[in-house]
Design a protein around this motif. Structure first.
Motif, PDB file in Angstrom:
ATOM      1  N   LEU A  35       0.814  -1.215   0.000  1.00  0.00           N
ATOM      2  CA  LEU A  35       0.000   0.000   0.000  1.00  0.00           C
ATOM      3  C   LEU A  35       0.847   1.265   0.000  1.00  0.00           C
ATOM      4  CD1 LEU A  35      -2.916  -0.906   2.439  1.00  0.00           C
ATOM      5  CD2 LEU A  35      -3.016  -0.697  -0.056  1.00  0.00           C
ATOM      6  N   PHE A  36       1.843   1.320   0.872  1.00  0.00           N
ATOM      7  CA  PHE A  36       2.598   2.562   1.029  1.00  0.00           C
ATOM      8  C   PHE A  36       3.631   2.787  -0.066  1.00  0.00           C
ATOM      9  CE2 PHE A  36       0.763   2.060   5.233  1.00  0.00           C
ATOM     10  CZ  PHE A  36       0.238   3.326   5.399  1.00  0.00           C
ATOM     11  N   MET A  37       3.943   1.763  -0.849  1.00  0.00           N
ATOM     12  CA  MET A  37       4.868   1.935  -1.964  1.00  0.00           C
ATOM     13  C   MET A  37       4.143   2.021  -3.307  1.00  0.00           C
ATOM     14  SD  MET A  37       7.878   2.206  -0.708  1.00  0.00           S
ATOM     15  CE  MET A  37       8.870   2.037  -2.175  1.00  0.00           C
ATOM     16  N   SER A  38       2.871   1.659  -3.357  1.00  0.00           N
ATOM     17  CA  SER A  38       2.191   1.536  -4.641  1.00  0.00           C
ATOM     18  C   SER A  38       1.050   2.514  -4.861  1.00  0.00           C
ATOM     19  CB  SER A  38       1.628   0.116  -4.789  1.00  0.00           C
ATOM     20  OG  SER A  38       2.629  -0.836  -4.633  1.00  0.00           O
ATOM     21  N   VAL A  39       0.598   3.158  -3.829  1.00  0.00           N
ATOM     22  CA  VAL A  39      -0.593   4.002  -3.942  1.00  0.00           C
ATOM     23  C   VAL A  39      -0.227   5.455  -3.656  1.00  0.00           C
ATOM     24  CG1 VAL A  39      -2.946   4.357  -3.094  1.00  0.00           C
ATOM     25  CG2 VAL A  39      -1.989   2.039  -3.145  1.00  0.00           C
ATOM     26  N   GLU A  89       6.014  -2.070  11.657  1.00  0.00           N
ATOM     27  CA  GLU A  89       5.840  -1.906  10.221  1.00  0.00           C
ATOM     28  C   GLU A  89       6.065  -0.477   9.778  1.00  0.00           C
ATOM     29  OE1 GLU A  89       5.604  -4.279   7.770  1.00  0.00           O
ATOM     30  OE2 GLU A  89       6.201  -5.354   9.567  1.00  0.00           O
ATOM     31  N   LEU A  90       5.727   0.478  10.614  1.00  0.00           N
ATOM     32  CA  LEU A  90       5.978   1.877  10.282  1.00  0.00           C
ATOM     33  C   LEU A  90       7.471   2.085  10.047  1.00  0.00           C
ATOM     34  CD1 LEU A  90       5.254   4.857   9.965  1.00  0.00           C
ATOM     35  CD2 LEU A  90       5.397   5.054  12.459  1.00  0.00           C
ATOM     36  N   MET A  91       8.290   1.574  10.931  1.00  0.00           N
ATOM     37  CA  MET A  91       9.733   1.736  10.785  1.00  0.00           C
ATOM     38  C   MET A  91      10.225   1.068   9.508  1.00  0.00           C
ATOM     39  SD  MET A  91      10.147   3.688  13.215  1.00  0.00           S
ATOM     40  CE  MET A  91      11.857   3.974  12.903  1.00  0.00           C
ATOM     41  N   ARG A  92       9.705  -0.100   9.213  1.00  0.00           N
ATOM     42  CA  ARG A  92      10.117  -0.818   8.001  1.00  0.00           C
ATOM     43  C   ARG A  92       9.683  -0.058   6.742  1.00  0.00           C
ATOM     44  NH1 ARG A  92       8.908  -5.489   4.772  1.00  0.00           N
ATOM     45  NH2 ARG A  92       6.761  -5.478   5.476  1.00  0.00           N
ATOM     46  N   VAL A  93       8.454   0.433   6.734  1.00  0.00           N
ATOM     47  CA  VAL A  93       7.953   1.183   5.582  1.00  0.00           C
ATOM     48  C   VAL A  93       8.801   2.440   5.362  1.00  0.00           C
ATOM     49  CG1 VAL A  93       6.020   2.588   4.752  1.00  0.00           C
ATOM     50  CG2 VAL A  93       5.582   0.311   5.659  1.00  0.00           C
ATOM     51  N   LEU A  94       9.096   3.167   6.422  1.00  0.00           N
ATOM     52  CA  LEU A  94       9.914   4.376   6.285  1.00  0.00           C
ATOM     53  C   LEU A  94      11.304   4.042   5.757  1.00  0.00           C
ATOM     54  CD1 LEU A  94       8.903   6.349   9.503  1.00  0.00           C
ATOM     55  CD2 LEU A  94       8.097   6.715   7.156  1.00  0.00           C
ATOM     56  N   PHE A  95      11.868   2.942   6.220  1.00  0.00           N
ATOM     57  CA  PHE A  95      13.185   2.507   5.746  1.00  0.00           C
ATOM     58  C   PHE A  95      13.128   2.145   4.263  1.00  0.00           C
ATOM     59  CE2 PHE A  95      16.263  -0.878   4.899  1.00  0.00           C
ATOM     60  CZ  PHE A  95      17.440  -0.228   5.240  1.00  0.00           C
ATOM     61  N   VAL A  96      12.116   1.390   3.867  1.00  0.00           N
ATOM     62  CA  VAL A  96      11.996   0.968   2.469  1.00  0.00           C
ATOM     63  C   VAL A  96      11.787   2.172   1.561  1.00  0.00           C
ATOM     64  CG1 VAL A  96      10.554  -0.314   0.829  1.00  0.00           C
ATOM     65  CG2 VAL A  96      11.229  -1.381   2.977  1.00  0.00           C
ATOM     66  N   ASP A 103      11.188   4.750  -6.963  1.00  0.00           N
ATOM     67  CA  ASP A 103      10.302   5.909  -6.912  1.00  0.00           C
ATOM     68  C   ASP A 103      10.629   6.934  -7.997  1.00  0.00           C
ATOM     69  OD1 ASP A 103       9.460   8.357  -4.412  1.00  0.00           O
ATOM     70  OD2 ASP A 103       8.125   7.108  -5.580  1.00  0.00           O
ATOM     71  N   GLU A 104      11.754   6.764  -8.674  1.00  0.00           N
ATOM     72  CA  GLU A 104      12.233   7.788  -9.589  1.00  0.00           C
ATOM     73  C   GLU A 104      11.269   8.106 -10.722  1.00  0.00           C
ATOM     74  OE1 GLU A 104      15.231   5.710 -12.597  1.00  0.00           O
ATOM     75  OE2 GLU A 104      15.575   5.207 -10.502  1.00  0.00           O
ATOM     76  N   ARG A 122      15.402  14.624  -3.962  1.00  0.00           N
ATOM     77  CA  ARG A 122      15.159  13.329  -3.338  1.00  0.00           C
ATOM     78  C   ARG A 122      14.772  13.508  -1.870  1.00  0.00           C
ATOM     79  NH1 ARG A 122      19.579  10.695  -5.096  1.00  0.00           N
ATOM     80  NH2 ARG A 122      20.813  11.341  -3.334  1.00  0.00           N
ATOM     81  N   THR A 123      15.462  14.381  -1.172  1.00  0.00           N
ATOM     82  CA  THR A 123      15.172  14.627   0.236  1.00  0.00           C
ATOM     83  C   THR A 123      13.761  15.169   0.414  1.00  0.00           C
ATOM     84  OG1 THR A 123      17.499  15.027   0.674  1.00  0.00           O
ATOM     85  CG2 THR A 123      15.937  15.857   2.300  1.00  0.00           C
ATOM     86  N   LYS A 124      13.366  16.110  -0.428  1.00  0.00           N
ATOM     87  CA  LYS A 124      12.009  16.656  -0.345  1.00  0.00           C
ATOM     88  C   LYS A 124      10.967  15.593  -0.663  1.00  0.00           C
ATOM     89  CE  LYS A 124      13.368  21.377  -1.395  1.00  0.00           C
ATOM     90  NZ  LYS A 124      13.358  22.435  -2.408  1.00  0.00           N
ATOM     91  N   SER A 125      11.265  14.770  -1.634  1.00  0.00           N
ATOM     92  CA  SER A 125      10.347  13.701  -2.013  1.00  0.00           C
ATOM     93  C   SER A 125      10.137  12.727  -0.856  1.00  0.00           C
ATOM     94  CB  SER A 125      10.905  12.951  -3.230  1.00  0.00           C
ATOM     95  OG  SER A 125      10.128  11.827  -3.520  1.00  0.00           O
ATOM     96  N   PHE A 126      11.236  12.284  -0.254  1.00  0.00           N
ATOM     97  CA  PHE A 126      11.128  11.367   0.879  1.00  0.00           C
ATOM     98  C   PHE A 126      10.415  12.016   2.050  1.00  0.00           C
ATOM     99  CE2 PHE A 126      15.114   9.280  -0.902  1.00  0.00           C
ATOM    100  CZ  PHE A 126      14.388   8.312  -1.568  1.00  0.00           C
TER     101      PHE A 126
END
Length: 143
Positions: A35-39, A89-96, A103-104, A122-126
């Motif tokens: 969800l957090f990487m695809s949406v 999972e929050l920590m893992r999602v933020l790390f991923v 994401d490029e 990149r920093t602003k995007s993250f």
């Protein structure tokens, strides 16, 4: 995988194997990363609970196809597991998200490719993506 006792007609246990990473873990791991990487953030913020409901209903339909008992797979139990695993999972999602280069070309953060590869872009995007993720976790009582 479906476990049946020799004399039993119906399955007694279900395990789902994901061969991307081989370890036994909660469905929450894959669901949150997906969800957090695809949406897109706007859609995810608006539809987070709807996605969870959809996942649950599709999972139940799949179990019914193979005659699995459903009592251990209620929405309440699923949501409790999401809440139980949320902080980790929050920590893992933020790390991923931070370490993802996929994401490029995405529209998740609406930045150009050139901006992505510059450190400031990149920093602003993250930072925008992390802010969105934290807001969704907070709004849904997961942290």
């Amino acid at each position: 995988m479906i476990k049946k006792e020799e004399a039993a007609k119906d399955p007694i246990k279900v395990k789902i194997y994901d061969f991307q990473l081989c370890y036994y873990q909660s469905f929450v791991c894959d669901l949150t990363i997906f969800l957090f990487m695809s949406v897109c953030c706007d859609i995810l913020k608006e539809q987070f609970k709807s996605f969870i409901n959809f996942y649950h209903s599709e999972f139940l339909m799949t179990l019914q196809l193979v005659n699995c008992p459903l009592e251990d797979y209620t929405y309440e139990k699923m949501w409790f597991e999401i809440q139980d695993k949320a902080k980790r999972e929050l920590m893992r999602v933020l790390f991923v998200v931070k370490n993802s280069v996929s994401d490029e070309n995405s529209t998740l953060d609406k930045i150009s490719q050139d901006a992505f590869f510059r450190k400031d872009g990149r920093t602003k995007s993250f930072a925008r993506r992390w802010k969105c993720i934290l807001e969704i976790f907070t709004e849904n009582g997961l942290i």
